[in-house]
Design a protein around this motif. Structure first.
Motif, PDB file in Angstrom:
ATOM      1  N   THR A   5       7.958  -7.997   8.535  1.00  0.00           N
ATOM      2  CA  THR A   5       8.340  -6.788   9.300  1.00  0.00           C
ATOM      3  C   THR A   5       7.116  -5.885   9.504  1.00  0.00           C
ATOM      4  N   SER A   6       7.318  -4.839  10.275  1.00  0.00           N
ATOM      5  CA  SER A   6       6.224  -3.912  10.559  1.00  0.00           C
ATOM      6  C   SER A   6       5.784  -3.153   9.310  1.00  0.00           C
ATOM      7  N   GLY A   7       6.696  -2.997   8.380  1.00  0.00           N
ATOM      8  CA  GLY A   7       6.352  -2.346   7.113  1.00  0.00           C
ATOM      9  C   GLY A   7       6.494  -0.852   7.152  1.00  0.00           C
ATOM     10  N   HIS A   8       7.059  -0.263   8.221  1.00  0.00           N
ATOM     11  CA  HIS A   8       7.214   1.211   8.301  1.00  0.00           C
ATOM     12  C   HIS A   8       8.680   1.560   8.306  1.00  0.00           C
ATOM     13  N   THR A  41       0.849  -1.189   0.000  1.00  0.00           N
ATOM     14  CA  THR A  41       0.000   0.000   0.000  1.00  0.00           C
ATOM     15  C   THR A  41       0.893   1.251   0.000  1.00  0.00           C
ATOM     16  N   ASP A  42       0.279   2.382  -0.270  1.00  0.00           N
ATOM     17  CA  ASP A  42       1.054   3.634  -0.327  1.00  0.00           C
ATOM     18  C   ASP A  42       1.711   3.927   1.020  1.00  0.00           C
ATOM     19  N   GLY A  43       2.925   4.372   0.973  1.00  0.00           N
ATOM     20  CA  GLY A  43       3.647   4.752   2.173  1.00  0.00           C
ATOM     21  C   GLY A  43       4.476   3.639   2.782  1.00  0.00           C
ATOM     22  N   GLN A  44       4.277   2.425   2.321  1.00  0.00           N
ATOM     23  CA  GLN A  44       5.073   1.316   2.880  1.00  0.00           C
ATOM     24  C   GLN A  44       6.400   1.220   2.144  1.00  0.00           C
ATOM     25  N   ILE A  45       7.413   0.856   2.888  1.00  0.00           N
ATOM     26  CA  ILE A  45       8.743   0.693   2.301  1.00  0.00           C
ATOM     27  C   ILE A  45       8.812  -0.688   1.646  1.00  0.00           C
ATOM     28  N   VAL A  46       9.117  -0.672   0.372  1.00  0.00           N
ATOM     29  CA  VAL A  46       9.237  -1.943  -0.358  1.00  0.00           C
ATOM     30  C   VAL A  46      10.671  -2.434  -0.219  1.00  0.00           C
ATOM     31  N   ASN A  94      14.440  -7.494  -3.122  1.00  0.00           N
ATOM     32  CA  ASN A  94      14.019  -8.892  -3.314  1.00  0.00           C
ATOM     33  C   ASN A  94      14.882  -9.885  -2.535  1.00  0.00           C
ATOM     34  N   GLY A  95      16.161  -9.555  -2.381  1.00  0.00           N
ATOM     35  CA  GLY A  95      17.060 -10.499  -1.718  1.00  0.00           C
ATOM     36  C   GLY A  95      17.117 -10.377  -0.208  1.00  0.00           C
ATOM     37  N   TRP A  96      16.360  -9.450   0.396  1.00  0.00           N
ATOM     38  CA  TRP A  96      16.442  -9.260   1.849  1.00  0.00           C
ATOM     39  C   TRP A  96      15.655 -10.325   2.637  1.00  0.00           C
ATOM     40  N   LYS A  97      14.842 -11.074   1.978  1.00  0.00           N
ATOM     41  CA  LYS A  97      14.006 -12.110   2.620  1.00  0.00           C
ATOM     42  C   LYS A  97      13.067 -11.497   3.662  1.00  0.00           C
ATOM     43  N   GLN A  98      12.616 -10.275   3.342  1.00  0.00           N
ATOM     44  CA  GLN A  98      11.677  -9.590   4.232  1.00  0.00           C
ATOM     45  C   GLN A  98      10.361  -9.325   3.510  1.00  0.00           C
ATOM     46  N   LEU A  99       9.273  -9.386   4.263  1.00  0.00           N
ATOM     47  CA  LEU A  99       7.935  -9.119   3.726  1.00  0.00           C
ATOM     48  C   LEU A  99       7.238  -8.165   4.698  1.00  0.00           C
ATOM     49  N   PRO A 100       7.019  -6.901   4.284  1.00  0.00           N
ATOM     50  CA  PRO A 100       6.325  -5.971   5.180  1.00  0.00           C
ATOM     51  C   PRO A 100       4.899  -6.439   5.468  1.00  0.00           C
TER      52      PRO A 100
END
Length: 199
Positions: A196-199, A102-107, A110-116
């Motif tokens: 992650t928290s996504g912020h 969604t808008d405002g979330q940090i993308v 691809n290689g960080w293995k993180q999903l907000p």
């Protein structure tokens, strides 16, 4: 006609009447020893004592031994399913190739293995050779098995946005760790990541 020793009575019947004639027989001298004075000799006659043989006690019939229970036949162990021939597949790389947030979330990268949290990650599984090059699709085929090994409730596995058996969508539900695995021809690869928290 039988004559008595001492006298015989003879009856004659004549035409004019009956005449009775009695005739005395001469008496015999008495024997020297009267029967009463004769010695009586008793000769014992051995009588074989025959004891009745006791009836043979019948031998009781032997009780039949119960037949031994047959040992159950050993259950054959099923032969191990032979491992599929992996061919040139050495490993399976499972990773993100894009995100939808969604808008405002940090993308993330691809290689960080993180999903907000709240983002959807686009995943793909790629069979690799020993030299880390891709195995051609005609060699690995289309048979793949996906398995969420850890992270139930943290992520949600969804049908892929980009339809392909080797793709999946992964939605971040809440913060935490997850492990999503893919298996091709017996070779397994996993993406061990974090929401992650996504912020």
């Amino acid at each position: 006609m039988r004559l008595c020793r001492r006298s015989v009575l003879v009856l004659l019947v004549v035409a004019g009447g009956c005449t009775t004639i009695t005739e005395e027989l001469p008496s015999r001298p008495t024997p020297v020893g009267s029967p009463a004075n004769l010695p009586v000799v008793t000769i014992p006659v051995p009588v074989p004592s025959v004891k009745p043989s006791p009836a043979a006690t019948p031998t009781p019939a032997a009780s039949p031994s119960p037949a031994a229970s047959p040992s159950p036949a050993a259950t054959p162990t099923p032969a191990a399913t032979p491992a599929p021939n992996a061919g040139s597949i050495d490993s399976i790389r499972v990773g993100f190739f894009g995100f939808k947030c969604t808008d405002g979330q940090i993308v993330p990268n691809n290689g960080w293995k993180q999903l907000p949290k709240g983002c959807t990650g686009y995943l793909t599984a790629t069979p690799k050779k020993k030299d880390n090059s891709d195995v051609p699709p005609k060699e690995h085929g289309s048979d793949i098995k996906w398995n969420l090994r850890a992270g139930d409730g943290i992520v949600q596995v969804l049908p892929p946005t980009f339809p392909n058996d080797f793709n999946k969508d992964l939605l971040g539900v809440k913060q935490g760790e997850f492990s999503l695995c893919a298996t091709v021809k017996g070779v397994e690869g996993c993406l061990n990541g974090t929401v992650t928290s996504g912020h």
